[in-house]
Every structure is written in structure tokens, then in C-alpha cells.
Design a protein around this motif. Structure first.
Motif, short mmCIF file in Angstrom:
data_model
loop_
_atom_site.label_atom_id
_atom_site.label_comp_id
_atom_site.label_asym_id
_atom_site.label_seq_id
_atom_site.Cartn_x
_atom_site.Cartn_y
_atom_site.Cartn_z
N ARG A 46 0.83 -1.22 0.00
CA ARG A 46 0.00 0.00 0.00
C ARG A 46 0.86 1.26 0.00
NH1 ARG A 46 -4.89 -2.50 3.26
NH2 ARG A 46 -6.47 -2.40 1.61
N ASP A 47 2.12 1.12 0.37
CA ASP A 47 3.03 2.26 0.32
C ASP A 47 3.87 2.24 -0.95
OD1 ASP A 47 4.62 0.10 0.81
OD2 ASP A 47 5.68 0.97 2.54
N GLY A 48 3.53 1.35 -1.88
CA GLY A 48 4.28 1.26 -3.13
C GLY A 48 5.51 0.39 -3.05
N SER A 49 5.67 -0.32 -1.95
CA SER A 49 6.86 -1.17 -1.79
C SER A 49 6.64 -2.55 -2.38
CB SER A 49 7.22 -1.28 -0.30
OG SER A 49 6.19 -1.92 0.41
N GLU A 50 7.74 -3.30 -2.53
CA GLU A 50 7.69 -4.66 -3.05
C GLU A 50 7.57 -5.66 -1.89
OE1 GLU A 50 10.32 -5.28 -6.74
OE2 GLU A 50 11.44 -3.81 -5.53
#
Length: 368
Positions: A46-50
Motif C-alpha cells: 500500500r506504500d508502493g513497496s515490493e
């Protein structure tokens, strides 16, 4: 294009839970590598992380729960071969498409006309995963809530860690300090009674077992790290319970930490089972409460094993040793009484016996 489409679906649908089968072990790692080869980042957090491998070995996705049903099937001894199809069959679902073996998939995918077989097989697996998930999620949520381990980790955690987290949760209420984890050498101890079964094919056999035998033994004899009396310490024999064979002693009063923690579990399960009798099995409340009592049962029955686990914070070998000693005594007495009333004993193991059925004699044994 497939990976981009997958990322768009995750972004648009914004799921709280991403569920798969074998996804912790292979799928997420494979997808991340395929994305990298195509110049993409698998940004599903949700924070754009993998996705990343957590400290405990499972896949962690920021803001979401990554569930792997394979971790669930590992807790079901009845399923010997841990395939999705076998899990689904165990839970009442069946595959509708012929299973494809992994070596068959690349050539099928390379043939535009045969590719539809791979798509149909994948769609059917997705259906099975979702049907298994629907059966499993209530239990997983209740287990997570009971032991205070996050949902994406509770099924990957060893049983000992689940029990330990529950005990840590109880420690404040009972005024118990949480011990440090200390490395200890493994020392074996005598286990349960296991009879040699009578050879042959038997009919008209009834299986009888003790309800929560080890937890009830621990409660009855106040077996706990804080009630254990060290060898050489003088104490009035009337103030302790002494285990048969091994001689370990436990104070009768006050109630030990384990007795309090187990009492909470057993009383909660008994109350839930009463409530279930007044509910429709198809109702949402029934499903939640039934999952809760199953989670409680799993933790209750695992407390004894935790005592003898060398990785336990509350490790005390005499606790496990004394519990199995009282268990052996109980089963031996039960076997002796069964034979005394004229029952033919076919087999016995830990907390159960198998006898040739005779209604009157079996009733006498149950009432013993």
C-alpha cells in the motif's frame, strides 16, 4: 503486460488480503524476479513497496496480509500429500479441470491453440484457493486474535511460538515476568504408553479417549514452572503433588501460572460450545464461534508439548516429564479396569484405547 495488469488489479481493487497456495515459498519471489527482468517493480504494498521476506520467513507486504494456504495444510496430519487438490477435497471441494504437471505447462503455453488449457487450469486453481480460503479464514483470524500473532505469520509460526505468545499475553494478568530465551541442550524423556496392536482385521471396535488429557492433568496437579519444587528442597508431603515414576513435586497451592492460563482456555471453550447449541450452523455467528473454539482447542492441547520444547521461555523438562508420567499411570489404570470388566483391548495409545464393543461393559468403563 500480464504483470502490469496484475499490478493494476491490485491497485484498483486494493485488497486487504492476498491469498495463494505455495505463494510464500515460490510465487512471490518468482513474480518479483519476472518483474525485474521486464524492467518493472512489483509494487503491491500500500506504500508502493515490493514484497519482502520477513524475519520469520514468511512474505510480508506493507499494508496487506499475504496468506499462503500451504502453511495451513501443514497443520492437518490427515492430508499426507500437501497439494491444493487434496486440501480442497478435505474441505469438500473438488477440481473441475484435469491437473497439469509442471513440465506440461511450458509446451502448452507455447502453443496458442493449447494455451487455453493452462488458462482453464489456472482459473480452476483460483476457484479452489478461494473456496479453501473461505473455509479457513475464520479459524486463522481467531487463532491470530487468541495468540496475538499477525494473520500473515500465525500459520507459519511453530506451534511452540503460538503457545508462547498466548502465555506472554496472559503473563500481565497473572503477574508473571516473561523469562529470557536461553539456549538449552536437548534431553529426552519418557513419553506416552503405546500398546502393540492385536494383529488382524477387527470389527465391532469402539475407540474411547480422554478429553484434553494432558491439559487436565496439568490443571489437576497444578503443574507449572512456578509450582515446581526443586530436588533437595524440604516441603511437607501434604503440600505437594508427587508425580509417579519420576518423583517430581508441585505445590498444591497457590494456583500456578499454567493452571490459570489453561483454565482460561478451557472455560472459554466450554462457554462457546454452550452458545453454539443455540445457533444455526449456517449463521455467521456460528462460524465465528466455532472457529474460535477450534483455535482454543489447538492452543490448549499444545501447552504440554511447549513445556518440553527446548526453545521455550518457560521451559522446564520436569513439567513435560511429570505430565507424561501421570498420563501413563492414567492409561495403565484404564487398561487394567477395562480388562477387569471383561473388555477385549485391541490397542491403546497415549490418551485412547480401542476395545471390542460391549454396551454394558463399555458404559462401566466410561463411568469409571
Amino acid at each position: 503486460s500480464l504483470i502490469r495488469r496484475f499490478l493494476r488489479i491490485v491497485e484498483e481493487f486494493d485488497p486487504d488480503i492476498l491469498v495463494g497456495y505455495g505463494s510464500n515459498r515460490r510465487d512471490w519471489t518468482y513474480l518479483a524476479k519476472r518483474a525485474e527482468l521486464n524492467g518493472l517493480k512489483l509494487r503491491v504494498g500500500r506504500d508502493g513497496s515490493e514484497p519482502h521476506r520477513s524475519l520469520y520467513g514468511h512474505i510480508s507486504i506493507a499494508g496487506r496480509i499475504a496468506l499462503d494456504l500451504y502453511d495451513y495444510v501443514e497443520d492437518i496430519p490427515a492430508i499426507k500429500i500437501k497439494t491444493l487438490e487434496n486440501l480442497a477435497s478435505y474441505l469438500g471441494s473438488e477440481a473441475e479441470v484435469e491437473k497439469l504437471e509442471e513440465p506440461d505447462i511450458p509446451p502448452l503455453w507455447a502453443d496458442p491453440e493449447a494455451r487455453v488449457k493452462v488458462l482453464e487450469y489456472s482459473a480452476d486453481r483460483c476457484r479452489l484457493i478461494m473456496e479453501c480460503f473461505d473455509e479457513f479464514i475464520e479459524y486463522a483470524c481467531q487463532l491470530s486474535n487468541l495468540v496475538c500473532i499477525p494473520l500473515d505469520h500465525v500459520c507459519t509460526a511453530a506451534v511452540g511460538f503460538r503457545v508462547e505468545f498466548y502465555l506472554m499475553k496472559c503473563s500481565r494478568a497473572f503477574g508473571e515476568l516473561i523469562p529470557k530465551r536461553v539456549e538449552k541442550p536437548y534431553r529426552p524423556y519418557a513419553g506416552a504408553v503405546v500398546l502393540k496392536p492385536k494383529p488382524g482385521l477387527h470389527e465391532n471396535v469402539v475407540a474411547l479417549d480422554f478429553r484434553s488429557m494432558y491439559p487436565n492433568i496439568m490443571m489437576k496437579y497444578n503443574i507449572s514452572p512456578d509450582t515446581y519444587v526443586e530436588p533437595g528442597v524440604e516441603v511437607d508431603p501434604d503440600e505437594v503433588y508427587t508425580a509417579p515414576e519420576v518423583g517430581h513435586r508441585f505445590l498444591r497451592k497457590p494456583d500456578g501460572f499454567y493452571r490459570g492460563a489453561l483454565k482460561r482456555l478451557l472455560e472459554a471453550r466450554a462457554e462457546i460450545r454452550k452458545m453454539l447449541k443455540g445457533l444455526s450452523p449456517g449463521s455467521a455467528e456460528y462460524r465465528v464461534l466455532d472457529a474460535r473454539q477450534k483455535a482454543i482447542k489447538v492452543i490448549t492441547n499444545a501447552v504440554y508439548g511447549y513445556c518440553g520444547w527446548i526453545g521455550a521461555r518457560w521451559y522446564r523438562r520436569p513439567i513435560a516429564e511429570a505430565t507424561t508420567a501421570w498420563g501413563r499411570e492414567l492409561l495403565k489404570k484404564t487398561l487394567a479396569y477395562a480388562r477387569r470388566v471383561g473388555l477385549e483391548v485391541i490397542y491403546g495409545d497415549t490418551d485412547s484405547i480401542f476395545v471390542r464393543y460391549d454396551e454394558e461393559r463399555v458404559r462401566r468403563l466410561i463411568d469409571y
